[in-house]
Scaffold this active site. Structure first.
Site, PDB file in Angstrom:
ATOM      1  N   LYS A  95       0.863  -1.178   0.000  1.00  0.00           N
ATOM      2  CA  LYS A  95       0.000   0.000   0.000  1.00  0.00           C
ATOM      3  C   LYS A  95       0.902   1.231   0.000  1.00  0.00           C
ATOM      4  O   LYS A  95       1.669   1.464   0.940  1.00  0.00           O
ATOM      5  CB  LYS A  95      -0.912   0.009   1.226  1.00  0.00           C
ATOM      6  N   ARG A 123     -10.876   9.768   1.170  1.00  0.00           N
ATOM      7  CA  ARG A 123     -10.787  10.416   2.485  1.00  0.00           C
ATOM      8  C   ARG A 123     -11.910  11.431   2.676  1.00  0.00           C
ATOM      9  O   ARG A 123     -12.354  11.669   3.797  1.00  0.00           O
ATOM     10  CB  ARG A 123      -9.408  11.048   2.652  1.00  0.00           C
ATOM     11  N   LYS A 151       1.198  10.075   5.769  1.00  0.00           N
ATOM     12  CA  LYS A 151       1.278   8.657   6.158  1.00  0.00           C
ATOM     13  C   LYS A 151       2.536   7.983   5.600  1.00  0.00           C
ATOM     14  O   LYS A 151       2.595   6.757   5.466  1.00  0.00           O
ATOM     15  CB  LYS A 151       0.026   7.917   5.673  1.00  0.00           C
ATOM     16  N   GLU A 176       7.752  -6.876   1.848  1.00  0.00           N
ATOM     17  CA  GLU A 176       6.413  -6.944   2.432  1.00  0.00           C
ATOM     18  C   GLU A 176       5.717  -8.256   2.065  1.00  0.00           C
ATOM     19  O   GLU A 176       5.000  -8.848   2.883  1.00  0.00           O
ATOM     20  CB  GLU A 176       5.575  -5.753   1.965  1.00  0.00           C
ATOM     21  N   LYS A 179      -2.182  -1.526  -3.677  1.00  0.00           N
ATOM     22  CA  LYS A 179      -3.012  -0.326  -3.709  1.00  0.00           C
ATOM     23  C   LYS A 179      -2.095   0.897  -3.851  1.00  0.00           C
ATOM     24  O   LYS A 179      -1.125   1.002  -3.103  1.00  0.00           O
ATOM     25  CB  LYS A 179      -3.828  -0.232  -2.417  1.00  0.00           C
ATOM     26  N   SER A 188     -10.094   5.387  -5.308  1.00  0.00           N
ATOM     27  CA  SER A 188     -11.063   6.452  -5.583  1.00  0.00           C
ATOM     28  C   SER A 188     -10.568   7.440  -6.628  1.00  0.00           C
ATOM     29  O   SER A 188     -11.347   7.919  -7.464  1.00  0.00           O
ATOM     30  CB  SER A 188     -11.397   7.178  -4.281  1.00  0.00           C
TER      31      SER A 188
END
Length: 426
Positions: A293, A303, A315, A331, A346, A372
């Site tokens: 991600k 958001r 973030k 990961e 993502k 989105s």
């Protein structure tokens, strides 16, 4: 010559109890005589192959034997004339290239293209994200045309019903939590009577066969808007956050979730959640880990939908750097070792190379999230008549599949399923 066989009552009695192959009868294959004092004999006409052939005539009125005789004698019917399409005026007269291989041969007709298509997509590959809130009415999301915050008791059920009608049976829930329930530690995330657990129980009661995915992260419940607990110096606390996430995942599993999906990007959270689920007896609940991600700018409309923007900072200390590729392998190895059942990338379309990287390095199912921002760009381009929305939508989904995604989380799920089912997209 045709032959006639007569069946008298005596003949039928002789055949009774025998099958249609002359063996003992089984099931509905036995001969059963009619009852009654007056049983007439039944005549069955058996035509020879020769008579059957003579009965079949060509459109010209000639028999098969006559046509075959002409073929043996070399008298063939004239074929339709071969007409070669003409090139436009001004086309140069050239000698054809000396090519042994011409890949265009396999693309020259719709039937050939369909026969050799390497990648397919169906509604079963799609997961529909659903925004839910405590209200009764559905609230439109300005930055995501066609998407709504759905009332969990009514609008949500209607959307799921319509989606199932076109073959979409998988859904992931994202809650809009009232500000009064948010806190720095995100305790509302594991409230068994919270919005998400209540919604899961309702969905499983109304549609027991659907697959319910949940989001495991603190940002919808955090007054700071981050995926984890924030220390006073702004550091996101890893291990303490994982402790909260385990309680959240167990609460969701207790409500009936099929797949819990940690999207927080804390280190070690997959293994901790697996252990917590198993300790509570939820061995069959799957984990879809947000393995790669990225700290992407494509999340903006999402958001807005959840009112979950970070109150400060960004973030980047826990989500991945968009410039990094090999890091996704670290990961992947960690999530596999810790017990993940599905690996997710993502965003989706801008990260096709990462999807392929995971596909080539893991035997686990790969998920892609068409986020989105991707959705809203296609919608905006379609609204401005800059692109064909439906064709671009389907192409984008096919590209995610081609890159290696087994499932795609997309806000287009129902609209795309309508297209795949031959219905009008709406």
């Amino acid at each position: 010559m045709a032959s006639t066989v007569s069946f008298s009552p005596a003949n039928v009695q002789m055949l009774q109890g025998r099958s249609c192959h002359g063996h003992a009868a089984f099931g509905g294959c036995s001969a059963v005589p009619r009852t009654g004092p007056r049983m007439r004999s039944v005549a069955v006409r058996v035509s020879s192959e020769q008579e059957a052939a003579q009965a079949v005539r060509a459109p010209s009125g000639r028999t098969i034997e006559e046509c075959e005789a002409d073929a043996v004698a070399g008298r063939f019917p004239a074929p339709p004339p071969l007409v070669r399409p003409k090139a436009p005026e001004g086309t140069p007269q050239i000698r054809p290239l000396d090519l042994t291989k011409r890949p265009r041969r396999n693309r020259r007709s719709p039937a050939l293209r369909a026969a050799f298509q390497e990648t397919t997509i169906s509604p079963a590959n799609l997961v529909l994200p659903l925004f839910i809130h405590e209200g009764e009415d559905d609230a439109p999301i300005g930055a995501m045309p066609g998407c709504y915050r759905l009332g969990w008791r009514h609008g949500l059920l209607d959307e799921v019903y319509k989606s199932r009608d076109v073959g979409v049976n998988s859904f992931v829930l994202f809650p809009k939590v009232p500000d009064a329930l948010k806190s720095q530690s995100g305790d509302e995330a594991y409230n068994d009577n919270g919005l998400v657990p209540r919604t899961i129980r309702l969905l499983k009661d109304k549609f027991p066969d659907i697959v319910v995915y949940t989001d495991v992260a603190l940002d919808p419940y955090s007054s700071d808007g981050h995926d984890g607990i924030v220390r006073e110096d702004g550091v996101i606390m890893n291990d303490e956050t994982v402790y909260q996430l385990c309680k959240q995942a167990v609460s969701q599993a207790r409500a009936g979730a099929d797949v819990v999906s940690p999207s927080d990007m804390m280190d070690g959270r997959v293994g901790a959640i697996r252990a917590a689920l198993d300790a509570e007896g939820f061995h069959d609940v799957s984990i879809m880990s947000y393995t790669a991600k990225y700290a992407s700018s494509f999340y903006g409309p999402f958001r807005e939908a959840l009112d979950s923007n970070p109150r400060f900072g960004d973030k980047k200390t826990y989500q991945m750097n968009p410039a990094n590729y090999r890091e996704a392998l670290l990961e992947t190895a960690a999530d596999e070792a810790e017990g993940a059942d599905i690996l997710l990338v993502k965003p989706g379309l801008p990260y096709l190379d990462v999807i392929r990287l995971l596909r080539d390095n893991s035997a686990l199912p790969i998920a892609a999230y068409q986020v989105s921002g991707e959705y809203s760009m296609i919608k905006a381009g379609g609204a401005l008549n800059m692109i064909d929305e439906e064709k671009v939508m389907m192409e984008s989904l096919m590209c995610l599949r081609r890159a290696g995604a087994d499932i795609i989380l997309t806000y287009f799920a129902r609209q795309a399923a309508n297209v795949l089912c031959g219905m009008r997209s709406n």
